[in-house]
Design an enzyme around this catalytic site. Structure first.
Site, PDB file in Angstrom:
ATOM      1  N   LYS A   5       0.775  -1.170   0.156  1.00  0.00           N
ATOM      2  CA  LYS A   5      -0.130  -0.117  -0.031  1.00  0.00           C
ATOM      3  C   LYS A   5       0.865   1.183  -0.073  1.00  0.00           C
ATOM      4  CE  LYS A   5      -2.232   3.392   2.504  1.00  0.00           C
ATOM      5  NZ  LYS A   5      -1.766   4.609   1.983  1.00  0.00           N
TER       6      LYS A   5
ATOM      7  N   GLY B 262       6.081   4.057   9.492  1.00  0.00           N
ATOM      8  CA  GLY B 262       5.327   5.555   9.831  1.00  0.00           C
ATOM      9  C   GLY B 262       5.150   6.043  11.407  1.00  0.00           C
ATOM     10  N   SER B 263       4.111   6.681  11.652  1.00  0.00           N
ATOM     11  CA  SER B 263       4.231   7.331  13.016  1.00  0.00           C
ATOM     12  C   SER B 263       3.952   6.369  14.042  1.00  0.00           C
ATOM     13  CB  SER B 263       3.071   8.365  12.818  1.00  0.00           C
ATOM     14  OG  SER B 263       1.749   7.855  12.708  1.00  0.00           O
TER      15      SER B 263
ATOM     16  N   GLY C  95       1.114   3.311  14.002  1.00  0.00           N
ATOM     17  CA  GLY C  95       1.806   1.915  14.372  1.00  0.00           C
ATOM     18  C   GLY C  95       1.016   1.199  15.457  1.00  0.00           C
TER      19      GLY C  95
ATOM     20  N   GLU D 198       8.260   0.039  12.335  1.00  0.00           N
ATOM     21  CA  GLU D 198       9.314   1.151  12.200  1.00  0.00           C
ATOM     22  C   GLU D 198       8.771   2.472  12.551  1.00  0.00           C
ATOM     23  OE1 GLU D 198      12.700   0.532  12.132  1.00  0.00           O
ATOM     24  OE2 GLU D 198      12.751  -1.367  11.399  1.00  0.00           O
TER      25      GLU D 198
ATOM     26  N   CYS E 188      12.576  10.104   9.870  1.00  0.00           N
ATOM     27  CA  CYS E 188      12.476   9.448  11.176  1.00  0.00           C
ATOM     28  C   CYS E 188      13.829   9.525  11.983  1.00  0.00           C
ATOM     29  CB  CYS E 188      12.079   7.938  11.136  1.00  0.00           C
ATOM     30  SG  CYS E 188      13.338   7.028  10.062  1.00  0.00           S
TER      31      CYS E 188
ATOM     32  N   GLU F 232       7.796  14.474  18.241  1.00  0.00           N
ATOM     33  CA  GLU F 232       8.306  14.454  16.966  1.00  0.00           C
ATOM     34  C   GLU F 232       7.631  15.326  16.151  1.00  0.00           C
ATOM     35  OE1 GLU F 232       7.407  10.876  14.448  1.00  0.00           O
ATOM     36  OE2 GLU F 232       9.517  10.800  13.799  1.00  0.00           O
TER      37      GLU F 232
HETATM   38  P1  NAD Z   1       1.659   8.145   9.074  1.00  0.00           P
HETATM   39  O1  NAD Z   1       1.747   6.953   9.990  1.00  0.00           O
HETATM   40  O2  NAD Z   1       0.773   9.024   8.928  1.00  0.00           O
HETATM   41  O3  NAD Z   1       1.261   7.134   7.560  1.00  0.00           O
HETATM   42  C1  NAD Z   1       2.260   6.140   7.199  1.00  0.00           C
HETATM   43  C2  NAD Z   1       1.199   5.190   6.178  1.00  0.00           C
HETATM   44  O4  NAD Z   1       0.356   4.492   6.809  1.00  0.00           O
HETATM   45  C3  NAD Z   1       0.802   5.820   4.986  1.00  0.00           C
HETATM   46  O5  NAD Z   1       0.989   5.194   3.933  1.00  0.00           O
HETATM   47  C4  NAD Z   1      -0.466   5.905   5.559  1.00  0.00           C
HETATM   48  O6  NAD Z   1      -1.533   5.841   4.344  1.00  0.00           O
HETATM   49  C5  NAD Z   1      -0.749   4.636   6.288  1.00  0.00           C
HETATM   50  N1  NAD Z   1      -1.852   4.445   7.318  1.00  0.00           N
HETATM   51  C6  NAD Z   1      -2.492   5.731   7.959  1.00  0.00           C
HETATM   52  N2  NAD Z   1      -3.337   5.494   8.721  1.00  0.00           N
HETATM   53  C7  NAD Z   1      -3.330   3.938   8.756  1.00  0.00           C
HETATM   54  C8  NAD Z   1      -4.334   2.976   9.314  1.00  0.00           C
HETATM   55  N3  NAD Z   1      -5.284   3.258  10.319  1.00  0.00           N
HETATM   56  N4  NAD Z   1      -4.023   1.646   8.846  1.00  0.00           N
HETATM   57  C9  NAD Z   1      -3.295   1.271   8.078  1.00  0.00           C
HETATM   58  N5  NAD Z   1      -2.517   2.374   7.421  1.00  0.00           N
HETATM   59  C10 NAD Z   1      -2.463   3.332   7.846  1.00  0.00           C
HETATM   60  O7  NAD Z   1       2.982   8.453   8.749  1.00  0.00           O
HETATM   61  P2  NAD Z   1       3.732   9.524   7.755  1.00  0.00           P
HETATM   62  O8  NAD Z   1       3.042  11.005   8.064  1.00  0.00           O
HETATM   63  O9  NAD Z   1       3.313   9.115   6.113  1.00  0.00           O
HETATM   64  O10 NAD Z   1       5.093   9.651   7.806  1.00  0.00           O
HETATM   65  C11 NAD Z   1       5.648   9.951   8.930  1.00  0.00           C
HETATM   66  C12 NAD Z   1       5.991   9.446  10.133  1.00  0.00           C
HETATM   67  O11 NAD Z   1       6.763   7.996   9.727  1.00  0.00           O
HETATM   68  C13 NAD Z   1       7.004   9.802  11.298  1.00  0.00           C
HETATM   69  O12 NAD Z   1       6.491   9.551  12.254  1.00  0.00           O
HETATM   70  C14 NAD Z   1       8.192   9.139  10.955  1.00  0.00           C
HETATM   71  O13 NAD Z   1       9.157   9.108  11.990  1.00  0.00           O
HETATM   72  C15 NAD Z   1       8.017   7.825  10.556  1.00  0.00           C
HETATM   73  N6  NAD Z   1       8.936   7.183   9.679  1.00  0.00           N
HETATM   74  C16 NAD Z   1       9.819   6.182  10.476  1.00  0.00           C
HETATM   75  C17 NAD Z   1      10.682   5.508   9.719  1.00  0.00           C
HETATM   76  C18 NAD Z   1      11.528   4.466  10.576  1.00  0.00           C
HETATM   77  O14 NAD Z   1      12.029   3.704   9.670  1.00  0.00           O
HETATM   78  N7  NAD Z   1      11.416   4.209  11.815  1.00  0.00           N
HETATM   79  C19 NAD Z   1      10.943   6.068   8.485  1.00  0.00           C
HETATM   80  C20 NAD Z   1      10.406   6.840   7.876  1.00  0.00           C
HETATM   81  C21 NAD Z   1       9.390   7.481   8.439  1.00  0.00           C
END
Ligand code: NAD
Length: 498
Positions: free
Chosen positions: A176, A229-230, A234, A251, A285, A386
């Protein structure tokens, strides 16, 4: 290549969503530049993709791993040939300067070759049996259908850390894509198709978090979710996936800090913090979002830092002069502005930036000036949460012990850095810092494809992507006992009782 591949990919065919609804992908540096309309997929599209992946799994898992590796290697070759075109598509959709998006594609290339090479290792283990004429061994097997969900800030590198090892190990994948960067992942997938990946082995669905990602997490036909993601999302994913007892690799966010000690090479530390805090506009991140400076050098170091940060060139990532690109969208711009106000209200001093860049040249995009707060206390929200933008919180410390205590004092634990020339201080930092990654005399960003990547505390759930550890996520162990004695031999039976 630019206009093609903006649909879902199911069974190696580019298809619209079942409902026919779409969402627009726009350039954050020039919001009037619409890259295209992508399918807004729902539960039906997810189900179609999972079915394709399930069917493909039955044959893909039986292909010898080194043969699967040949396809990954060819995909690496194609990514290399198309590196510049893909980097341009990536800059256009998510804003990072070209030198950074080329690096993002390069990370995917390195991971392709690394994962391909692992298909000739994927070592198992054996151990002596407790019984005669018996052999014990244990080896890795694939898990099944893997759901991959990632953030927009690394459109290729991060998915490649998951998808290449997953495929190398014999799994199939439904990916996705991030809503703010769906195009470059399609160009990535096209390389895999042309490299010979059979239909259904990698499927791509675009759409919104809850509607599309949520459906993937809940789907009973998915065996594993690999998410970046966030932390907030997560946790929601972890709760949902637990209903079907899927394996989940998370992650998540970070609040990474760099310590600069009084004996540091200050010019080196200065370059490190500029890159760590303002590279990718702070939207990593692993971004350096806290700077912990020893009190004796604090004022002079911050004065030099502000002088240098003031000269960073903001702009469209397509321009070769740009050092700092836009933030991803209007919502993120407002979120950064809100945090800057919170910092001011908490009593920290905003000594640089603190406003969006809205002059003529920038008015069509989402630009925020590199921002530095001093006088930050460890308990303040700008030192704890963050921000995911070009905002650096500077905290003063009077000793190494205090600096490490401050560094460890958040719920996150992804990446950390210390600049010092004192080997004893460096060794103590390596031992006492609570994070998955520690840099000595380097910034908090700069992971290499063949090394474990991930964090402790609420940055994740204990898995490590990158390198050999990624295979611990995407495989499980099958243990085999081979009895060639010709007798019924009972293990764990006390021999004296016979
Ligand atoms: P986000 O958590 O909003 O979204 C990440 C992904 O999850 C997107 O594809 C989104 O569409 C999907 N998503 C959102 N809600 C969902 C749900 N309820 N069920 C399933 N999927 C869902 O994060 P973002 O704004 O895209 O990215 C920023 C965040 O990602 C920051 O917190 C950053 O630290 C983190 N990040 C972490 C790493 C790592 O390796 N630790 C790397 C890059 C980014």
């Amino acid at each position: 290549m630019g206009a093609a591949y903006m649909k879902n990919l199911i069974d190696n065919a580019w298809v619209d969503s079942h409902s026919g609804t779409t969402f627009e992908n726009r350039n954050p540096a020039r919001w009037n530049d619409c890259i295209g309309a992508f399918p807004a997929s729902n539960v039906i599209d997810v189900d179609n993709a999972v079915r394709a992946a399930r069917t493909a799994y039955s044959t893909w898992r039986l292909i010898p791993a080194p043969k699967r590796g040949e396809i990954l290697r060819r995909a690496g070759d194609l990514l290399t040939q198309r590196k510049d075109d893909i980097a341009r598509a990536m800059t256009r959709e998510m804003g990072k300067p070209l030198f950074e998006t080329r690096g993002d594609v390069q990370e995917a290339i390195d991971t392709a070759y690394y994962a391909a090479s692992e298909t000739r290792r994927l070592f198992g283990l054996n151990a002596p049996s407790e019984l005669p004429d018996k052999m014990n061994l244990s080896f890795r097997v694939p898990i099944g259908v893997c759901g991959v969900i990632t953030a927009w800030n690394f459109p290729l590198a991060v998915p490649s850390w998951k998808i290449f090892p997953a495929l190398a190990a014999g799994n199939t994948v439904v990916f996705k894509t991030p809503t703010d960067a769906p195009h470059s992942p399609c160009l990535f997938a096209q390389c895999l198709i042309e490299a010979g990946l059979p239909p259904g082995v990698l499927n791509i669905i675009h759409g919104f978090g809850e509607e599309c990602g949520g459906a993937l997490v809940a789907h009973p036909g998915v065996d594993l979710i690999a998410f970046t993601g966030s932390t907030e999302v997560g946790k929601a994913i972890s709760a949902s996936a637990s209903k079907t007892l899927k394996r989940v690799s998370l992650e998540l966010g970070g609040k990474n800090a760099m310590i600069v000690m009084d004996d540091a090479d200050q010019d080196l530390a200065l370059e490190g913090v500029l890159w760590g805090a303002f590279g990718t506009t702070g939207q990593r991140c692993t971004a350096t979002s806290r700077l912990i400076v020893h009190g004796t050098i604090h004022d002079a170091f911050i004065a030099k830092l502000c002088e240098r940060a003031r000269t960073l060139r903001l702009g469209d990532g397509m321009s070769p002069n740009t050092e700092v690109g836009p933030v991803i969208n209007e919502k993120q711009l407002h979120s950064i502005a809100r945090y800057v106000q919170i910092g001011k209200d908490e009593g920290a001093q905003c000594v640089l930036g603190g406003t969006p860049e809205t002059s003529e040249e920038y008015k069509n995009g989402w630009f925020y000036k590199p921002t530095i707060f001093t006088g930050v206390l460890p308990v303040m929200r700008i030192a704890q949460e963050e921000i995911f933008g070009p905002v650096l919180s500077v905290i003063r410390a009077s000793s190494l012990t205090q600096a490490i205590e401050i560094l460890n004092g958040t719920m996150y634990g992804l990446s950390a850095a210390i600049y010092t020339r004192n080997v004893n201080a460096a060794m103590r930092a390596i031992r006492d810092i609570e994070s998955g990654i520690v840099y000595i005399n380097g910034p908090t960003i700069g992971a290499e494809a063949h090394m474990p990547f991930g964090g402790v505390k609420q940055t994740g759930n204990g898995h490590r992507e990158g390198g050999w550890t990624a295979f611990d996520i995407f495989t499980e162990w099958k243990t085999v006992y081979i009895d060639y004695s010709g007798n019924l031999q009972k293990a764990q039976i006390d021999a004296d009782r016979h």
